[in-house]
Design an enzyme around this catalytic site. Structure first.
Site, mmCIF file in Angstrom:
data_model
loop_
_atom_site.group_PDB
_atom_site.id
_atom_site.type_symbol
_atom_site.label_atom_id
_atom_site.label_comp_id
_atom_site.label_asym_id
_atom_site.label_seq_id
_atom_site.Cartn_x
_atom_site.Cartn_y
_atom_site.Cartn_z
ATOM 1 C CB ALA A 2 42.140 21.121 2.656
ATOM 2 C CD GLN B 111 47.470 13.641 2.875
ATOM 3 O OE1 GLN B 111 47.312 13.474 1.793
ATOM 4 N NE2 GLN B 111 48.062 13.344 3.495
ATOM 5 C CB SER B 112 41.046 17.587 3.010
ATOM 6 O OG SER B 112 40.011 18.247 1.862
ATOM 7 C CG ASN B 113 41.970 14.389 -2.564
ATOM 8 O OD1 ASN B 113 42.889 13.866 -2.967
ATOM 9 N ND2 ASN B 113 40.988 13.241 -2.463
#
Ligand SMILES: *Cc1c(COP(=O)(O)O)cnc(C)c1O
Length: 311
Positions: free
Chosen positions: A76, A72-74
């Site tokens: 990325a 859930q990387s913002n």
């Protein structure tokens, strides 16, 4: 090097009188810096870093961006959006395994056309290693690739938050405290370089093992003074992807006093950290305080813990 025009700047600062009172501050004390409204790809703090990082990538002739992160990387997701905007291929090396259904940031990664490489259950350094190998392979096959550092937190990326610090001083000249979530450290480092360590309260999210050391090194490399960085580490709970009770409470408080949505990993922890700092007298009524809303909304839609709490 000129940063690219990827963001809507300056972002607004908004008064938050009901939240201020609920926290035990005076109604006029609290301002929210809306870096969740930076424009590109759903917004959030990584856009400011990517303006600088993508300028460097283009200058080096890159045809692809490669970066790393949690599922859930913002960061990325916003790298994927920046690549789409600039016509660059994007490859995301993410920790874990492909879920049955893509939610939150993962859904947006796919929407922006990024390729995801699942690296399995590996350490942070191994993710960087896999990304470096992909950069070499892409470059060898004719697409020069640029590795965007974890969280965008190199000196180049952190310059975006030196600029944000200057923006805050313009908008709120008497600012005494700036409260911000700390992940990979570039955001807090840029703010410390611009505003001085005594004015920045960083709240760790548990993303890295040595948040203070990482941040201090970045501040030094930016030419700032890193002595006396204010860092709270008591909101990490059982780790980055867990939802401590105080963080859930902070999410509900912001939503129900101001209609502002925070996220369960970063900004919820930052507000819980501010609440604790007021409780302990580290942030006092009468002091002008800016809460930096760094974004993260898509991650909220990927949080089973929050859904369970509200059920
Ligand atoms: C990455 C992130 C942060 C932390 O920024 P760092 O520069 O990595 O410390 C804070 N909030 C949100 C929403 C983020 O995505």
């Amino acid at each position: 090097m000129q940063p690219l025009d990827l963001a809507t700047l300056p972002t607004p600062v908004e008064a938050a009188p009901r939240l201020a009172e609920a926290l035990g501050l005076k109604p006029g004390d609290l301002w929210v810096k809306r870096d969740d409204l930076l424009g590109l790809g759903g917004g959030g703090n990584k856009v400011r870093k990517l303006r600088h990082l993508c300028a460097e990538a283009l200058e080096r002739g890159a045809g692809a961006l490669v970066t790393t992160g949690a599922a859930q990387s913002n960061h990325a997701r916003l790298t994927a959006a920046a690549g789409a905007r600039l016509g660059l291929e994007v490859e995301l090396v993410l920790a874990g395994d492909s879920p049955a259904v893509a939610t939150g940031n993962l859904l947006l990664d796919a929407l922006f056309g990024a390729r995801v490489v699942w690296a399995g259950d590996v350490r942070h350094e191994d993710l960087e290693q896999v990304a470096a190998e992909r950069v070499a392979e892409l470059t060898a096959s004719g697409t020069p690739a640029y590795q965007v550092p974890y969280g965008g937190s190199s000196v180049t990326g952190a310059r975006g938050y030196v600029e944000a610090g200057a923006e805050i001083i313009d908008q709120v000249p008497d600012v005494r405290n700036v409260v911000v979530a700390l992940g990979s450290g570039g955001t807090a480092a840029g703010l410390v370089a611009a505003l001085g360590a005594e004015r920045v309260l960083a709240v760790d999210t548990g993303a890295t093992a040595d948040p203070l050391g990482r941040t201090a090194r970045l501040v030094d490399d930016l030419g700032g003074v890193s002595d006396g960085i204010r860092l709270r580490r008591d909101l990490v709970g059982d780790g980055y992807s867990t939802l401590p009770e105080a963080v859930a409470d902070a999410l509900l408080l912001a939503a129900r006093t101001e209609g502002i949505v925070l996220d369960p990993v970063y900004t919820g922890r930052a507000l819980a950290g501010l609440a604790a700092a007021v409780h302990e007298g580290d942030v006092r009524p009468g002091e002008t305080t800016v809460f930096v809303h760094t974004g993260g909304l898509p991650g909220l839609f990927g949080s089973a813990a929050l859904a369970a709490r509200l059920a």
